[in-house]
Design a protein around this motif. Structure first.
Motif, PDB file in Angstrom:
ATOM      1  N   TYR A   1     -29.087 -15.562 -10.477  1.00 45.77           N
ATOM      2  CA  TYR A   1     -28.037 -15.351 -11.483  1.00 45.77           C
ATOM      3  C   TYR A   1     -28.032 -13.921 -12.023  1.00 45.77           C
ATOM      4  O   TYR A   1     -26.970 -13.340 -12.269  1.00 45.77           O
ATOM      5  CB  TYR A   1     -28.230 -16.339 -12.643  1.00 45.77           C
ATOM      6  CG  TYR A   1     -27.890 -17.766 -12.290  1.00 45.77           C
ATOM      7  CD1 TYR A   1     -26.566 -18.197 -12.250  1.00 45.77           C
ATOM      8  CD2 TYR A   1     -28.892 -18.697 -11.999  1.00 45.77           C
ATOM      9  CE1 TYR A   1     -26.239 -19.510 -11.929  1.00 45.77           C
ATOM     10  CE2 TYR A   1     -28.575 -20.013 -11.675  1.00 45.77           C
ATOM     11  CZ  TYR A   1     -27.245 -20.413 -11.641  1.00 45.77           C
ATOM     12  OH  TYR A   1     -26.935 -21.717 -11.316  1.00 45.77           O
TER      13      TYR A   1
ATOM     14  N   LEU B   1     -19.281 -22.156   2.594  1.00 44.23           N
ATOM     15  CA  LEU B   1     -19.834 -21.167   1.673  1.00 44.23           C
ATOM     16  C   LEU B   1     -20.357 -19.932   2.406  1.00 44.23           C
ATOM     17  O   LEU B   1     -20.272 -18.810   1.893  1.00 44.23           O
ATOM     18  CB  LEU B   1     -20.945 -21.798   0.842  1.00 44.23           C
ATOM     19  CG  LEU B   1     -20.483 -22.855  -0.172  1.00 44.23           C
ATOM     20  CD1 LEU B   1     -21.665 -23.505  -0.852  1.00 44.23           C
ATOM     21  CD2 LEU B   1     -19.543 -22.244  -1.205  1.00 44.23           C
TER      22      LEU B   1
ATOM     23  N   GLY C   1     -15.677 -16.907  -8.343  1.00 48.38           N
ATOM     24  CA  GLY C   1     -16.506 -18.093  -8.515  1.00 48.38           C
ATOM     25  C   GLY C   1     -17.055 -18.599  -7.190  1.00 48.38           C
ATOM     26  O   GLY C   1     -18.230 -18.992  -7.104  1.00 48.38           O
TER      27      GLY C   1
ATOM     28  N   TYR D   1     -25.973 -20.571  -3.338  1.00 49.10           N
ATOM     29  CA  TYR D   1     -26.250 -21.676  -2.414  1.00 49.10           C
ATOM     30  C   TYR D   1     -27.069 -21.206  -1.218  1.00 49.10           C
ATOM     31  O   TYR D   1     -27.962 -21.907  -0.742  1.00 49.10           O
ATOM     32  CB  TYR D   1     -24.934 -22.287  -1.945  1.00 49.10           C
ATOM     33  CG  TYR D   1     -25.089 -23.473  -1.017  1.00 49.10           C
ATOM     34  CD1 TYR D   1     -25.298 -24.755  -1.524  1.00 49.10           C
ATOM     35  CD2 TYR D   1     -25.040 -23.306   0.364  1.00 49.10           C
ATOM     36  CE1 TYR D   1     -25.453 -25.843  -0.673  1.00 49.10           C
ATOM     37  CE2 TYR D   1     -25.196 -24.385   1.220  1.00 49.10           C
ATOM     38  CZ  TYR D   1     -25.398 -25.645   0.697  1.00 49.10           C
ATOM     39  OH  TYR D   1     -25.561 -26.718   1.543  1.00 49.10           O
TER      40      TYR D   1
ATOM     41  N   THR E   1     -20.973 -18.804  -6.103  1.00 53.69           N
ATOM     42  CA  THR E   1     -21.522 -20.084  -5.634  1.00 53.69           C
ATOM     43  C   THR E   1     -22.134 -19.936  -4.248  1.00 53.69           C
ATOM     44  O   THR E   1     -23.228 -20.450  -3.972  1.00 53.69           O
ATOM     45  CB  THR E   1     -20.417 -21.160  -5.588  1.00 53.69           C
ATOM     46  OG1 THR E   1     -19.832 -21.284  -6.886  1.00 53.69           O
ATOM     47  CG2 THR E   1     -20.981 -22.508  -5.147  1.00 53.69           C
ATOM     48  N   SER E   2     -21.428 -19.200  -3.387  1.00 53.13           N
ATOM     49  CA  SER E   2     -21.906 -18.989  -2.017  1.00 53.13           C
ATOM     50  C   SER E   2     -23.234 -18.256  -1.991  1.00 53.13           C
ATOM     51  O   SER E   2     -24.176 -18.666  -1.302  1.00 53.13           O
ATOM     52  CB  SER E   2     -20.861 -18.189  -1.222  1.00 53.13           C
ATOM     53  OG  SER E   2     -21.374 -17.760   0.020  1.00 53.13           O
TER      54      SER E   2
END
Length: 201
Positions: A179, A5, A165, A173, A169-170
């Motif tokens: 968000y 990631l 995506g 994480y 996510t990376s």
């Protein structure tokens, strides 16, 4: 997983987006353009939008204006975003003026609007996701090209959707963004490209 990631954040860094867009355009455009001109344009974009910002990064780091390539604070982002805006302006003036390649001229107009929007938000202490802004702008530009030239690039668009995506996510994480910052980054990259296609599509 963390290594993978983290690698995503480097491989799809926003600085790579302009050269990806220009290379893709020349690969898919049906119009005849001499190879020498294509090579000269790509090399010029590579130097101005990738090599020059990296050199400026090391200069700013030596001056202690910024501390890392991730630009973790909004204060660190201001000077790099100002400098990149100047670079994009040079690209528009010297490499893709309006009377040259209309599609790429307006692509970089969209990039400039995105960059200035990120700069504006940085002044108000909001850290928008530059990664999402970069990849979403590319996505919209590719969609516009597929419509403009009536070419099937569904595989490329599907791959880009997966990459979007993975980037989101990376960044989540690694606790680089939340968000809200990712969503606003997406729209700041996507909407300018959507708006400028009215001038060339």
């Amino acid at each position: 997983m963390k290594f993978f990631l983290k690698s995503i954040s480097y491989v799809f860094h926003p600085l790579f987006m302009p050269i990806i867009a220009v290379s893709f355009y020349y690969a898919k455009s049906p119009r005849y353009i001499p190879t020498e001109i294509i090579q000269a344009k790509i090399i010029s974009v590579f130097i101005l939008t990738l090599i020059l910002p990296i050199l400026l990064f090391f200069l700013l780091k030596s001056l202690k204006t910024i501390h890392s390539i991730h630009l973790k604070t909004t204060q660190e982002r201001i000077m790099p975003l100002v400098l990149f805006s100047v670079i994009i302006f040079l690209v528009l003036r010297k490499i893709f003026p309006q009377n040259d390649i209309l599609e790429l001229y307006y692509f970089f107009i969209g990039v400039l609007i995105t960059n200035l929007s990120c700069l504006f938000l940085a002044f108000f202490k909001f850290k928008v996701s530059l990664h999402m802004a970069g990849i979403s702008g590319i996505f919209m530009f590719f969609v516009a090209l597929s419509i403009h030239y009536n070419i099937n690039i569904n595989g490329t668009l599907a791959l880009l959707s997966i990459i979007i995506g993975l980037i989101a996510t990376s960044r989540l994480y690694l606790n680089a963004h939340n968000y809200k910052e990712l969503a606003i980054g997406f729209f700041i990259g996507f909407l300018p490209q959507l708006i400028v296609i009215n001038y060339w599509l």
